[in-house]
Design an enzyme around this catalytic site. Structure first.
Site, short mmCIF file in Angstrom:
data_model
loop_
_atom_site.label_atom_id
_atom_site.label_comp_id
_atom_site.label_asym_id
_atom_site.label_seq_id
_atom_site.Cartn_x
_atom_site.Cartn_y
_atom_site.Cartn_z
N ASP A 1 -66.57 -26.85 -68.01
CA ASP A 1 -67.11 -27.79 -68.04
C ASP A 1 -67.22 -28.48 -69.26
O ASP A 1 -66.98 -27.83 -70.50
CB ASP A 1 -68.69 -28.02 -67.37
CG ASP A 1 -69.15 -29.43 -67.18
OD1 ASP A 1 -68.25 -30.29 -66.65
OD2 ASP A 1 -70.55 -29.34 -67.13
N ASN B 1 -65.65 -33.42 -56.35
CA ASN B 1 -65.10 -34.19 -57.34
C ASN B 1 -64.14 -35.29 -56.92
O ASN B 1 -63.86 -36.14 -57.87
CB ASN B 1 -63.86 -33.01 -58.36
CG ASN B 1 -64.80 -32.16 -59.16
OD1 ASN B 1 -64.27 -31.07 -59.75
ND2 ASN B 1 -65.84 -32.71 -59.60
C1 FPP Z 1 -65.04 -30.54 -65.84
O1 FPP Z 1 -65.32 -31.49 -66.93
C2 FPP Z 1 -63.71 -30.07 -65.59
C3 FPP Z 1 -62.82 -30.64 -64.48
C4 FPP Z 1 -63.64 -31.30 -63.17
C5 FPP Z 1 -61.52 -30.39 -64.16
C6 FPP Z 1 -61.23 -29.00 -64.55
C7 FPP Z 1 -59.78 -29.24 -64.98
C8 FPP Z 1 -59.28 -28.71 -65.95
C9 FPP Z 1 -59.66 -27.90 -66.80
C10 FPP Z 1 -57.80 -28.70 -66.13
C11 FPP Z 1 -57.21 -27.28 -65.78
C12 FPP Z 1 -55.69 -27.36 -65.45
C13 FPP Z 1 -55.14 -26.46 -65.06
C14 FPP Z 1 -53.44 -26.57 -65.05
C15 FPP Z 1 -55.58 -25.20 -64.36
P1 FPP Z 1 -65.85 -32.66 -66.89
O2 FPP Z 1 -64.91 -33.58 -66.26
O3 FPP Z 1 -66.82 -32.55 -65.64
O4 FPP Z 1 -66.27 -32.90 -68.23
P2 FPP Z 1 -67.83 -33.81 -68.37
O5 FPP Z 1 -68.98 -32.87 -67.68
O6 FPP Z 1 -67.78 -33.57 -69.87
O7 FPP Z 1 -67.71 -35.22 -67.84
#
Ligand code: FPP
Length: 259
Positions: free
Chosen positions: A36, A84
């Site tokens: 996250d 998501n």
């Molecule tokens: C959470 O951060 C992340 C996600 C929902 C997406 C996860 C994807 C990746 C880490 C990319 C991975 C890629 C591969 C190829 C495996 P958030 O967007 O919820 O962050 P925030 O809480 O700060 O808004």
């Protein structure tokens, strides 16, 4: 950049004094990660949220390399939840394409690294080329014996439990099973994670302290480890710190101390 990171990562981990000092006999069998903070990482740098996801994908590579160097048996990452889809379509599209692109780029090297990949979730709802690629990657690596690397995509813990309950109900209806036969083993075998061990250590980056519908059944006795560090800033050193902390935990599984 991505390639340089991957090639450099194991030395980076193995040269750490913290790595040398890790008690290898107390490592988790199954480590799961809620990645996250990508959006906040990007916002802090006045970048688009998508830049945070791209940076997050680089971190996935570093941590997978660390898991390889540490010979961890099972690593599961939470890439995209069933919730998501509520995000703006452009962001959803970006994350899905990122998975597709990085998978295309990394498939050979993961195979060379003896990684065995598996995807967990409602894969039939992914765009067809991604669905095919996940299948291809699983098939290609199915004989590998190194790190079992699971990517949860379009995954929800409650959804998984419902899916298992329905498949068991169907088997009862068809006379294949009797209600009395339903036990933890049968339930385990009806989950997307069939054949995988329970989660020992659940890591969450980004400062929030919740499990967000991830591996609910499998994490019943997981040790939890949280850090304020956002996922793109998460490092092999922090990973080693989490593993070290895990080694100090006194796990009782509802029983009493063995001491
Ligand atoms: C959470 O951060 C992340 C996600 C929902 C997406 C996860 C994807 C990746 C880490 C990319 C991975 C890629 C591969 C190829 C495996 P958030 O967007 O919820 O962050 P925030 O809480 O700060 O808004």
């Amino acid at each position: 950049m991505w390639n340089r990171l991957f090639k450099r990562a194991p030395r980076e981990v193995m040269d750490l004094p913290e790595f040398q000092e890790l008690d290898r006999s107390r490592l988790p069998v199954h480590t799961a990660i809620i990645m996250d903070g990508n959006g906040r990482w990007a916002k802090g740098r006045e970048l688009l949220r998508t830049a945070g996801h791209a940076a997050g994908a680089d971190t996935v590579k570093k941590i997978l390399k660390a898991a390889i160097a540490l010979e961890l048996p099972v690593l599961t990452i939470y890439m995209f939840s069933t919730e998501n889809w509520k995000r703006p379509p452009a962001e959803v599209d970006f994350i899905m394409r990122l998975l597709f692109d990085r998978l295309m780029q990394e498939i050979d090297e993961m195979d060379e690294d003896n990684v065995k990949i598996r995807f967990l979730g409602r894969l039939d709802e992914l765009f067809p080329a991604l669905r095919e690629l996940t299948q291809k990657a699983e098939d290609r690596m199915k004989g590998n014996t190194g790190v079992q690397f699971n990517v949860a995509v379009n995954y929800g813990g409650q959804d998984e439990i419902l899916h298992a309950a329905k498949s068991i109900a169907r088997r009862v209806q068809q006379g294949e099973l009797s209600t009395e036969d339903i036990d933890g083993k049968i339930f385990d075998a009806s989950l997307y994670t069939e054949g995988l061990p329970p989660v020992d250590l659940l890591i969450r980056t980004g400062g929030d302290m919740r499990v967000s519908n991830f591996l609910l059944w499998q994490s019943a006795y997981a040790e939890l480890w949280f850090t304020d560090t956002t996922w793109p800033d998460f490092t092999p050193l922090l990973f080693v710190e989490a593993l070290k902390d895990f080694g100090k935990r006194n796990r009782r599984f509802g029983g009493l101390d063995n001491k």
